[in-house]
Design an enzyme around this catalytic site. Structure first.
Site, mmCIF file in Angstrom:
data_model
loop_
_atom_site.group_PDB
_atom_site.id
_atom_site.type_symbol
_atom_site.label_atom_id
_atom_site.label_comp_id
_atom_site.label_asym_id
_atom_site.label_seq_id
_atom_site.Cartn_x
_atom_site.Cartn_y
_atom_site.Cartn_z
ATOM 1 N N GLY A 130 13.367 -11.382 20.270
ATOM 2 C CA GLY A 130 13.090 -11.902 21.397
ATOM 3 C C GLY A 130 13.545 -13.506 21.480
ATOM 4 O O GLY A 130 14.622 -13.836 20.778
ATOM 5 N N SER A 131 12.797 -14.277 22.084
ATOM 6 C CA SER A 131 13.080 -15.768 22.652
ATOM 7 C C SER A 131 13.101 -16.642 21.404
ATOM 8 O O SER A 131 13.799 -17.652 21.528
ATOM 9 C CB SER A 131 12.410 -16.256 23.594
ATOM 10 N N VAL A 132 12.543 -16.266 20.370
ATOM 11 C CA VAL A 132 12.522 -17.194 19.045
ATOM 12 C C VAL A 132 13.954 -17.306 18.440
ATOM 13 O O VAL A 132 14.282 -18.385 17.913
ATOM 14 C CB VAL A 132 11.687 -16.882 18.037
ATOM 15 N N PHE A 133 14.866 -16.271 18.940
ATOM 16 C CA PHE A 133 16.274 -16.437 18.304
ATOM 17 C C PHE A 133 17.040 -17.216 19.105
ATOM 18 O O PHE A 133 18.101 -17.775 18.875
ATOM 19 C CB PHE A 133 16.551 -15.079 18.628
ATOM 20 N N LYS A 134 16.782 -17.913 20.215
ATOM 21 C CA LYS A 134 17.462 -18.715 21.194
ATOM 22 C C LYS A 134 17.518 -19.906 20.353
ATOM 23 O O LYS A 134 18.814 -20.637 20.792
ATOM 24 C CB LYS A 134 16.404 -19.198 22.552
#
Length: 486
Positions: A214-218
């Site tokens: 999810g968004s931690v990959f951003k």
């Protein structure tokens, strides 16, 4: 000698020769293989004929041995706080072999390693009992306790790393199990129960389970955009319209907060704009996105020395798949260890150190047989860009969704990123709550943490969030590390 007798003699000679060849093949060529074969019961009997050496955390053993009174197996393995340390130690069983550190360093722990030959020889002359050596880990007891306690009855995992060295400080996985319950020769009922348990308590979620990030990959996408020169000023507006359409599709990228239209990279990370990061991933392209992910460790197994599953970034994705991958969706999948490595590299000014959790191997007389040293694995981002990423992540904690990780300690800054990863068909399953973070002082960053809460007991779907569930756990772990350092 007549012809028939000569033939019989030749045949018998060939049989004797075949027997000699077979005997020599077994004794000299396959000797080591047979001696260590899992079905060779003498290996197990010898393994538990004497007390095993211990696995050490700090200066305290977290394992032991007791006289089991068995006919074949004299000593049985014991564990201190077994469920808390199981993801680190693994198990050593009189019947079911061993795994993880117990298996990898079995030679040292049993005293059978070639490097302990002198100790074994000396013991023969002095009459002392044979002893195993010790495995000294890099783990921090306070951090491990905070991680395990923080996860509680939830399903999830925590990994904490010292960014400057790569030392693993905490490695927790829940639900867990007590290795002591399967250590003996009469523990079949406990073993079967663990194998059939649908909650998979023996699964090392910190190393072996891969999840959509999810968004931690951003933060990886942000790193790729900075390194590729697609963004130079993190506070400059991006050309990202609200409703930016996914390539090769008519579908607009959905944001879960307002203010994403033309948001700067800094602001986009703070409020977690899908559109901005999907567009950046498309601008960078699948080749450069894959290159950045792999510099952080994706698409390769890691060895700590316990093997960690390979995290995945799809290098063959089309434009639409790459855009979705850039926000941690599509085929992107990662272990908690991998996200801790990403965070540690950013906190260490862009330098990724190889993660490891064995500090040294010691002989029974406490002489150091092997001392592991920090080893640089890669340099995913430049120091300048790493510091930009730090500023963005610190903004997330100070002014965004990561506020529950703020330590509010003098001289300590915290950077972080929240993530709520949807999964399952049509995203029907309960989402995963992620949080990655680091603590930083004037002397550098002593700890980077990745937390995933796979399933939270008693929490409704609408209340699952990285900032709400995972961030407080990360905070407790960072605080424990800072306090232990004085």
């Amino acid at each position: 000698m007549n012809k028939p007798l000569r033939r019989v003699a030749i045949f018998c000679g060939l049989l004797v020769l075949a027997l000699l060849l077979r005997d020599n093949w077994l004794q000299f060529v396959r000797a080591d293989e047979l001696n260590s074969h899992a079905d060779n019961k003498r290996v197990q009997i010898e393994r538990y004929a004497t007390e095993r050496g211990n696995i050490i955390v700090g200066d305290q053993p977290i394992t032991g041995s007791v006289d089991s009174g068995g006919t074949y197996y004299k000593y049985k393995r014991t564990y201190v706080d077994g469920p808390m340390w199981a993801p680190v130690t693994g198990y050593a069983s009189q019947v079911y072999d061993a795994n993880q550190i117990e298996k990898i360093e079995d030679g040292i722990l049993t005293g059978n390693d070639d490097r302990l030959f002198f100790d074994r020889t000396l013991a023969m002359f002095t009459g002392e009992k044979k002893k195993g050596g010790d495995v000294v880990t890099t783990l921090n007891a306070a951090a491990q306790k905070a991680a395990y306690k923080g996860l509680g009855k939830n399903t999830g995992a925590v990994v904490a790393i010292e960014p400057s060295t790569g030392k693993i400080l905490a490695l927790a996985s829940t639900p867990s199990y007590d290795p002591a319950t399967i250590a003996g020769s009469n523990d079949e009922k406990a073993w079967v129960a663990l194998q059939n348990d649908k909650s998979k308590p023996m699964q090392n979620r910190a190393l072996r389970e891969i999840y959509p990030p999810g968004s931690v990959f951003k933060v990886v996408t942000a790193a790729a955009a900075l390194e590729a020169g697609k963004v130079t000023d993190i506070d400059a507006a991006t050309e990202t319209p609200e409703g930016w359409k996914i390539p090769l599709s008519t579908l607009p990228m959905k944001n879960h907060s307002g203010g994403c239209a033309n948001a700067s990279l800094n602001e986009a990370l703070r409020i977690s704009c899908n559109s901005v990061f999907a567009k950046l991933g498309d601008d960078v392209g699948v080749e450069k996105m894959t290159e950045m992910a792999e510099k952080f460790g994706f698409n390769a197994e890691q060895f700590t020395p316990v093997r960690s599953s390979a995290s995945v970034y799809d290098k063959k994705a089309d434009r639409g798949g790459n855009a979705l991958s850039s926000i941690g969706q599509f085929n992107t999948a990662t272990t908690p260890l991998q996200m801790a490595m990403v965070t540690a590299a950013i906190a260490n000014d862009g330098k990724l150190m190889k993660p490891y959790m064995i500090d040294q191997l010691r002989a029974p007389n406490l002489d150091v047989i092997k001392q592991n040293e920090p080893e640089q694995m890669s340099q995913p981002v430049s120091p300048e860009n790493a510091q930009k990423l730090q500023a963005m992540m610190e903004n997330v904690v100070a002014n965004g969704t990561g506020g529950k990780a703020d330590l509010r300690m003098d001289g300590v800054k915290v950077g972080g990123k929240t993530g709520t990863a949807q999964h399952g068909e049509k995203n029907a399953k309960r989402p995963y709550a992620w949080f990655i973070s680091y603590a930083k002082t004037d002397q550098g960053s002593p700890v980077a943490v990745a937390v995933i809460v796979e399933d939270a007991e008693g929490v409704g779907r609408e209340d699952i969030s990285g900032g709400g569930l995972a961030a407080p756990i990360a905070k407790a772990v960072m605080k424990a590390v800072l306090k232990s350092r004085g």
